[in-house]
Design a protein around this motif. Sequence first.
Motif, PDB file in Angstrom:
ATOM      1  N   MET A  50       0.722   0.675  -8.375  1.00  0.00           N
ATOM      2  CA  MET A  50       1.097  -0.670  -8.808  1.00  0.00           C
ATOM      3  C   MET A  50       0.009  -1.368  -9.611  1.00  0.00           C
ATOM      4  O   MET A  50       0.244  -1.842 -10.720  1.00  0.00           O
ATOM      5  N   ILE A  51      -1.191  -1.472  -9.058  1.00  0.00           N
ATOM      6  CA  ILE A  51      -2.251  -2.254  -9.691  1.00  0.00           C
ATOM      7  C   ILE A  51      -3.516  -1.414  -9.764  1.00  0.00           C
ATOM      8  O   ILE A  51      -4.019  -0.947  -8.734  1.00  0.00           O
ATOM      9  N   GLY A  52      -4.038  -1.218 -10.962  1.00  0.00           N
ATOM     10  CA  GLY A  52      -5.280  -0.481 -11.135  1.00  0.00           C
ATOM     11  C   GLY A  52      -6.466  -1.415 -11.254  1.00  0.00           C
ATOM     12  O   GLY A  52      -6.581  -2.401 -10.529  1.00  0.00           O
ATOM     13  N   TYR A  53      -7.342  -1.138 -12.221  1.00  0.00           N
ATOM     14  CA  TYR A  53      -8.543  -1.972 -12.327  1.00  0.00           C
ATOM     15  C   TYR A  53      -8.283  -3.290 -13.060  1.00  0.00           C
ATOM     16  O   TYR A  53      -9.209  -4.048 -13.322  1.00  0.00           O
ATOM     17  N   SER A  54      -7.035  -3.604 -13.355  1.00  0.00           N
ATOM     18  CA  SER A  54      -6.697  -4.876 -13.991  1.00  0.00           C
ATOM     19  C   SER A  54      -6.492  -6.003 -12.982  1.00  0.00           C
ATOM     20  O   SER A  54      -6.083  -7.105 -13.362  1.00  0.00           O
ATOM     21  N   LEU A  55      -6.780  -5.756 -11.713  1.00  0.00           N
ATOM     22  CA  LEU A  55      -6.551  -6.764 -10.673  1.00  0.00           C
ATOM     23  C   LEU A  55      -7.260  -8.075 -11.008  1.00  0.00           C
ATOM     24  O   LEU A  55      -8.435  -8.099 -11.340  1.00  0.00           O
ATOM     25  N   ARG A  56      -6.514  -9.182 -10.910  1.00  0.00           N
ATOM     26  CA  ARG A  56      -7.066 -10.525 -11.065  1.00  0.00           C
ATOM     27  C   ARG A  56      -6.538 -11.387  -9.920  1.00  0.00           C
ATOM     28  O   ARG A  56      -5.388 -11.799  -9.917  1.00  0.00           O
ATOM     29  N   ALA A 101       3.157  -7.929  -4.326  1.00  0.00           N
ATOM     30  CA  ALA A 101       2.719  -8.322  -2.986  1.00  0.00           C
ATOM     31  C   ALA A 101       3.744  -7.905  -1.935  1.00  0.00           C
ATOM     32  O   ALA A 101       3.383  -7.415  -0.849  1.00  0.00           O
ATOM     33  N   GLN A 102       5.017  -8.090  -2.247  1.00  0.00           N
ATOM     34  CA  GLN A 102       6.062  -7.721  -1.299  1.00  0.00           C
ATOM     35  C   GLN A 102       6.069  -6.215  -1.048  1.00  0.00           C
ATOM     36  O   GLN A 102       6.232  -5.759   0.100  1.00  0.00           O
ATOM     37  N   LEU A 103       5.867  -5.433  -2.098  1.00  0.00           N
ATOM     38  CA  LEU A 103       5.878  -3.975  -1.949  1.00  0.00           C
ATOM     39  C   LEU A 103       4.621  -3.469  -1.256  1.00  0.00           C
ATOM     40  O   LEU A 103       4.669  -2.470  -0.536  1.00  0.00           O
ATOM     41  N   ILE A 104       3.488  -4.143  -1.467  1.00  0.00           N
ATOM     42  CA  ILE A 104       2.281  -3.783  -0.725  1.00  0.00           C
ATOM     43  C   ILE A 104       2.522  -3.978   0.765  1.00  0.00           C
ATOM     44  O   ILE A 104       2.206  -3.104   1.588  1.00  0.00           O
ATOM     45  N   THR A 105       3.078  -5.121   1.138  1.00  0.00           N
ATOM     46  CA  THR A 105       3.369  -5.394   2.549  1.00  0.00           C
ATOM     47  C   THR A 105       4.351  -4.373   3.103  1.00  0.00           C
ATOM     48  O   THR A 105       4.178  -3.859   4.224  1.00  0.00           O
ATOM     49  N   TRP A 106       5.384  -4.045   2.322  1.00  0.00           N
ATOM     50  CA  TRP A 106       6.359  -3.043   2.750  1.00  0.00           C
ATOM     51  C   TRP A 106       5.672  -1.701   2.996  1.00  0.00           C
ATOM     52  O   TRP A 106       5.909  -1.053   4.027  1.00  0.00           O
ATOM     53  N   PRO A 148       5.321  16.646   0.839  1.00  0.00           N
ATOM     54  CA  PRO A 148       6.501  15.808   1.084  1.00  0.00           C
ATOM     55  C   PRO A 148       7.766  16.445   0.513  1.00  0.00           C
ATOM     56  O   PRO A 148       7.731  17.132  -0.499  1.00  0.00           O
ATOM     57  N   ARG A 149       8.889  16.159   1.181  1.00  0.00           N
ATOM     58  CA  ARG A 149      10.177  16.494   0.584  1.00  0.00           C
ATOM     59  C   ARG A 149      10.763  15.283  -0.143  1.00  0.00           C
ATOM     60  O   ARG A 149      11.505  15.422  -1.100  1.00  0.00           O
ATOM     61  N   SER A 150      10.417  14.094   0.339  1.00  0.00           N
ATOM     62  CA  SER A 150      10.921  12.872  -0.291  1.00  0.00           C
ATOM     63  C   SER A 150       9.754  11.920  -0.540  1.00  0.00           C
ATOM     64  O   SER A 150       8.800  11.873   0.237  1.00  0.00           O
ATOM     65  N   LEU A 151       9.841  11.174  -1.651  1.00  0.00           N
ATOM     66  CA  LEU A 151       8.776  10.244  -2.017  1.00  0.00           C
ATOM     67  C   LEU A 151       9.374   8.958  -2.567  1.00  0.00           C
ATOM     68  O   LEU A 151      10.385   8.989  -3.286  1.00  0.00           O
ATOM     69  N   THR A 152       8.733   7.849  -2.244  1.00  0.00           N
ATOM     70  CA  THR A 152       8.999   6.583  -2.908  1.00  0.00           C
ATOM     71  C   THR A 152       7.752   6.217  -3.697  1.00  0.00           C
ATOM     72  O   THR A 152       6.656   6.139  -3.136  1.00  0.00           O
ATOM     73  N   ILE A 153       7.931   6.040  -5.007  1.00  0.00           N
ATOM     74  CA  ILE A 153       6.807   5.743  -5.894  1.00  0.00           C
ATOM     75  C   ILE A 153       6.924   4.297  -6.355  1.00  0.00           C
ATOM     76  O   ILE A 153       7.925   3.909  -6.963  1.00  0.00           O
ATOM     77  N   LEU A 154       5.902   3.507  -6.047  1.00  0.00           N
ATOM     78  CA  LEU A 154       5.849   2.093  -6.409  1.00  0.00           C
ATOM     79  C   LEU A 154       4.994   1.973  -7.656  1.00  0.00           C
ATOM     80  O   LEU A 154       3.801   2.305  -7.625  1.00  0.00           O
ATOM     81  N   ALA A 155       5.575   1.513  -8.757  1.00  0.00           N
ATOM     82  CA  ALA A 155       4.890   1.572 -10.054  1.00  0.00           C
ATOM     83  C   ALA A 155       4.839   0.205 -10.715  1.00  0.00           C
ATOM     84  O   ALA A 155       5.856  -0.489 -10.825  1.00  0.00           O
ATOM     85  N   GLY A 156       3.655  -0.169 -11.180  1.00  0.00           N
ATOM     86  CA  GLY A 156       3.469  -1.398 -11.926  1.00  0.00           C
ATOM     87  C   GLY A 156       3.795  -1.206 -13.396  1.00  0.00           C
ATOM     88  O   GLY A 156       4.139  -0.105 -13.843  1.00  0.00           O
ATOM     89  N   PRO A 157       3.644  -2.263 -14.204  1.00  0.00           N
ATOM     90  CA  PRO A 157       4.069  -2.209 -15.607  1.00  0.00           C
ATOM     91  C   PRO A 157       3.051  -1.613 -16.565  1.00  0.00           C
ATOM     92  O   PRO A 157       3.376  -1.348 -17.717  1.00  0.00           O
ATOM     93  N   GLY A 158       1.820  -1.370 -16.105  1.00  0.00           N
ATOM     94  CA  GLY A 158       0.765  -0.913 -17.003  1.00  0.00           C
ATOM     95  C   GLY A 158       0.414   0.547 -16.823  1.00  0.00           C
ATOM     96  O   GLY A 158       1.233   1.355 -16.372  1.00  0.00           O
ATOM     97  N   GLY A 159      -0.829   0.869 -17.168  1.00  0.00           N
ATOM     98  CA  GLY A 159      -1.260   2.258 -17.157  1.00  0.00           C
ATOM     99  C   GLY A 159      -1.220   2.903 -15.785  1.00  0.00           C
ATOM    100  O   GLY A 159      -0.890   4.082 -15.647  1.00  0.00           O
ATOM    101  N   ASN A 160      -1.574   2.156 -14.739  1.00  0.00           N
ATOM    102  CA  ASN A 160      -1.527   2.700 -13.389  1.00  0.00           C
ATOM    103  C   ASN A 160      -0.097   3.087 -13.032  1.00  0.00           C
ATOM    104  O   ASN A 160       0.159   4.185 -12.518  1.00  0.00           O
ATOM    105  N   GLY A 161       0.841   2.192 -13.340  1.00  0.00           N
ATOM    106  CA  GLY A 161       2.243   2.515 -13.093  1.00  0.00           C
ATOM    107  C   GLY A 161       2.718   3.693 -13.909  1.00  0.00           C
ATOM    108  O   GLY A 161       3.502   4.525 -13.425  1.00  0.00           O
TER     109      GLY A 161
END
Length: 229
Positions: free
Chosen positions: A125-131, A139-144, A53-66
């Motif tokens: 965004m979400i690793g193995y901490s999914l609940r 959710a909005q960024l997943i849909t996007w 890629p030349r350009s990337l959008t990185i969607l990051a959560g607040p924990g270790g996965n992010g």
Amino acid sequence: MRTVSRTAVPALTTEQMRAVDHVMVEDLHIELVQMMENAGRSLAELAIIRFSPRSLTILAGPGGNGGGGLVAARHLANRGCQVQVVLTEPDRLTPVPAHQADILARMGVTIASRPATADLIIDAMIGYSLRGDPAGAAAQLITWANDQAAPVLALDTPSGLDLTTGTAANPAVWAAATLTLALPKVGLLDAPNVGELYLADISVPPLVYQRMGIPVPELFRQASLLRID
């Protein structure tokens, strides 16, 4: 890149992966920042090798996965890519990801409130901490992400996938490729939204698996990135 059969590699449940992380940090003093650096560097490497890629959008959560996604942002920016980061919960970053975000801000990497189209989207965004089902900004960024023409590269798991059962929540990311860490997780092996499955070394010593009674071959003797077939 070396390819190994999924039958040759043991897979972990979510609880087993938590146990690996606990032994790494509490017993061996291999800190989260070290594991995160290995994960993010490998993610950046795979992004370059597989997608160029030349350009990337990185969607990051607040924990270790992010945090792994934020490390990848730094490495990708260093390699000349145009990188934009969108944080799902900027006010809730845990300490190590917050440190990574501070580095990006000091480097001048764009941390935006809304995602932009790019050659590649990285889902961290979400690793193995999914609940339950993802909600709010995640959710909005997943849909996007699912609505974009660009491929999605997921870190450890596509956000919204239960790593033990392989059940996709609503919504869940549909990835072109997933880079999982240390060992594959059980839920990744047959889930249709994983895409191509890759494995990265985050420096787990063999002693950790020996203590858990899990026989693991020398997977990373020749390279720190593998394709799981």
